[in-house]
Enzyme design. Structure first.
Site, short mmCIF file in Angstrom:
data_model
loop_
_atom_site.label_atom_id
_atom_site.label_comp_id
_atom_site.label_asym_id
_atom_site.label_seq_id
_atom_site.Cartn_x
_atom_site.Cartn_y
_atom_site.Cartn_z
N CYS A 175 -4.40 -1.26 -2.17
CA CYS A 175 -4.58 0.35 -2.46
C CYS A 175 -5.45 0.59 -3.81
CB CYS A 175 -3.23 0.78 -2.48
SG CYS A 175 -3.09 2.46 -2.87
N GLY A 186 -2.06 9.22 -3.89
CA GLY A 186 -3.38 9.77 -4.58
C GLY A 186 -3.25 10.85 -5.35
N THR A 230 -5.71 3.30 -5.35
CA THR A 230 -4.98 4.03 -6.44
C THR A 230 -3.93 3.25 -7.17
OG1 THR A 230 -5.15 5.91 -4.97
CG2 THR A 230 -3.37 5.96 -6.49
N ASP A 270 0.71 -1.21 -0.09
CA ASP A 270 0.14 -0.14 -0.09
C ASP A 270 0.88 1.27 -0.07
OD1 ASP A 270 -2.50 1.41 0.25
OD2 ASP A 270 -2.00 2.04 2.42
N HIS A 325 -7.71 3.49 3.03
CA HIS A 325 -7.48 4.81 4.26
C HIS A 325 -8.89 4.98 4.79
CE1 HIS A 325 -3.42 5.05 2.80
NE2 HIS A 325 -3.16 5.62 3.90
N CYS A 370 -10.95 3.66 -1.10
CA CYS A 370 -9.56 3.97 -0.77
C CYS A 370 -9.45 2.98 0.63
CB CYS A 370 -9.22 5.28 -0.50
SG CYS A 370 -7.73 5.60 0.10
#
Length: 266
Positions: free
Chosen positions: A79, A49, A81, A16, A197, A195
């Protein structure tokens, strides 16, 4: 790849751009409890990102050459992205099974939405790639997609995860409200946290949208895909030794990663 004798006992790599993929690692540990994992967060180059697709591809190909990933038996790109910009490149440069987080999320969204109004909360790079818009409309031309890039939410999660999970500040709360508002305005019945996160924000988002909106994180289906592939390819760990995982920060922020992993993995 390790040799045939050792391959079943080899760890699985997870990559990630920072700490967000630990939310995926959590599901991997739950779904594949006998497997060993090596997690590498490239916080030395985070955030991904806001980078160009070319930058992301170059960084990702460098990341999979990390010494700790030399002897893995499978690779999970935890991840969105990286998955959007570089999954094909990674698959071409790694000989084992590779798993991204976009396709599992798309499948779940398509199976979940009832009114065909879907919200995608992602990084700027993922939104600009239009990968979710294209895939969803290809599968269902009637679907309406509202995509919102949220670099500030990524930043909060990467640097202040303890606050996001424990006692979010007014600034964090207002930032979440600002980014969720377009989904409410569009009448979305399903929001994809595109995402890794963003799952730590789920409780805050739930407070805003109420109980009737579906909130999806693709990590569960990603973990199931890994488990099924390991079984199909006869790669599942057969030893009785206690499995373990290792979490590595490319910037050397091991204490930060340890602290945040304890929050996410408990």
């Amino acid at each position: 790849m390790p040799n045939t004798t050792d391959i079943k006992n080899a760890p699985i790599g997870v990559i990630d751009s920072g700490i967000g993929g630990i939310t995926v690692l959590r599901e991997l540990l739950r779904t594949c409890p006998t497997e060993n994992f090596v997690y590498i967060g490239d916080d030395a180059n985070s955030p991904y990102g806001t980078r160009t697709a070319e930058d992301i591809q170059q960084l990702s190909l460098a990341l999979i050459k990390h010494p700790k990933l030399v002897s893995i038996k499978a690779l999970v790109v935890a991840c969105n992205t990286i998955t959007a910009a570089a999954l094909d490149d990674i698959a071409q440069n790694y000989e084992g099974p590779v798993f991204g987080v976009i396709e599992p999320g798309i499948e779940e969204v398509l199976a979940t939405t009832k009114n065909n109004h879907v919200g995608i909360l992602a990084t700027t790079a993922t939104v600009e790639s239009s990968v979710f818009d294209r895939a969803l409309k290809s599968a269902n031309p009637d679907i309406e997609v509202t995509s919102v890039g949220a670099p500030k939410l990524h930043e909060f999660a990467e640097n202040n995860l303890d606050l996001v999970l424990g006692a979010p500040t007014q600034e964090i709360k207002e930032c979440v409200v600002e980014h969720i508002a377009p989904f409410i305005d569009a009448g979305c019945d399903t929001i994809l946290l595109a995402c890794t996160h963003f799952p730590p924000y789920e409780a805050l988002i739930r407070d805003i949208v109420g109980p009737d909106v579906n909130i999806i994180a693709p990590s569960v289906n990603t973990a199931k895909a890994l488990r099924d592939t390991l079984e199909e390819k006869d790669l599942a760990n057969q030893t009785t030794a206690k499995p373990n995982y290792e979490i590595i920060s490319t910037a050397g922020n091991d204490e930060k990663f340890k602290k945040f992993s304890e929050l996410l993995l408990k």
